[in-house]
Design a protein around this motif. Sequence first.
Motif, PDB file in Angstrom:
ATOM      1  N   ARG A 175     -26.898  36.446  49.335  1.00 47.74           N
ATOM      2  CA  ARG A 175     -25.708  36.074  48.434  1.00 47.74           C
ATOM      3  C   ARG A 175     -24.541  35.421  48.820  1.00 47.74           C
ATOM      4  O   ARG A 175     -24.146  34.500  48.427  1.00 47.74           O
TER       5      ARG A 175
ATOM      6  N   SER B  51     -25.048  25.054  46.532  1.00 49.04           N
ATOM      7  CA  SER B  51     -26.364  24.371  47.211  1.00 49.04           C
ATOM      8  C   SER B  51     -27.192  25.561  47.405  1.00 49.04           C
ATOM      9  O   SER B  51     -26.950  26.796  47.458  1.00 49.04           O
ATOM     10  N   THR B  52     -28.543  25.229  47.434  1.00 48.47           N
ATOM     11  CA  THR B  52     -29.756  26.148  47.495  1.00 48.47           C
ATOM     12  C   THR B  52     -30.562  25.957  48.564  1.00 48.47           C
ATOM     13  O   THR B  52     -31.048  24.575  48.931  1.00 48.47           O
TER      14      THR B  52
ATOM     15  N   TYR C 250     -34.404  26.329  49.883  1.00 51.55           N
ATOM     16  CA  TYR C 250     -35.804  26.927  49.469  1.00 51.55           C
ATOM     17  C   TYR C 250     -36.551  26.946  50.582  1.00 51.55           C
ATOM     18  O   TYR C 250     -36.860  26.316  51.422  1.00 51.55           O
TER      19      TYR C 250
END
Length: 110
Positions: free
Chosen positions: A102, A73-74, A76
Amino acid sequence: MVRVAHQDIGPAGKIDEVRVAVNGNLRSNNAEMLRVAALDGIGIALLPTWAVAEPLRTGALRRVLDGWEAPASTIYTVYPSNRLMSMKVRAFVDHLARCIGRTPYWDEGL
């Protein structure tokens, strides 16, 4: 009955698909509720590591599909690009990058 499908790029670039039929009385899209249900022994749950890092470390929860990884998942940060970024916003974005980066701090040692 709910059918869950997941696609992933397997060896030689081939798409692998895994289908799992699940049934039961509990469904939710709330990570905290699913975490509590899993801790109470109601069943299994697919949860992000930030939600279950501590119970995994203490042994209150355990992984059941060790060879499988959920899709990443990211996170933003979104801000207007038509003006200069304020120092507060820049500091917040830098803080997120340091804390999550990371390998998020909650994933260390799992």
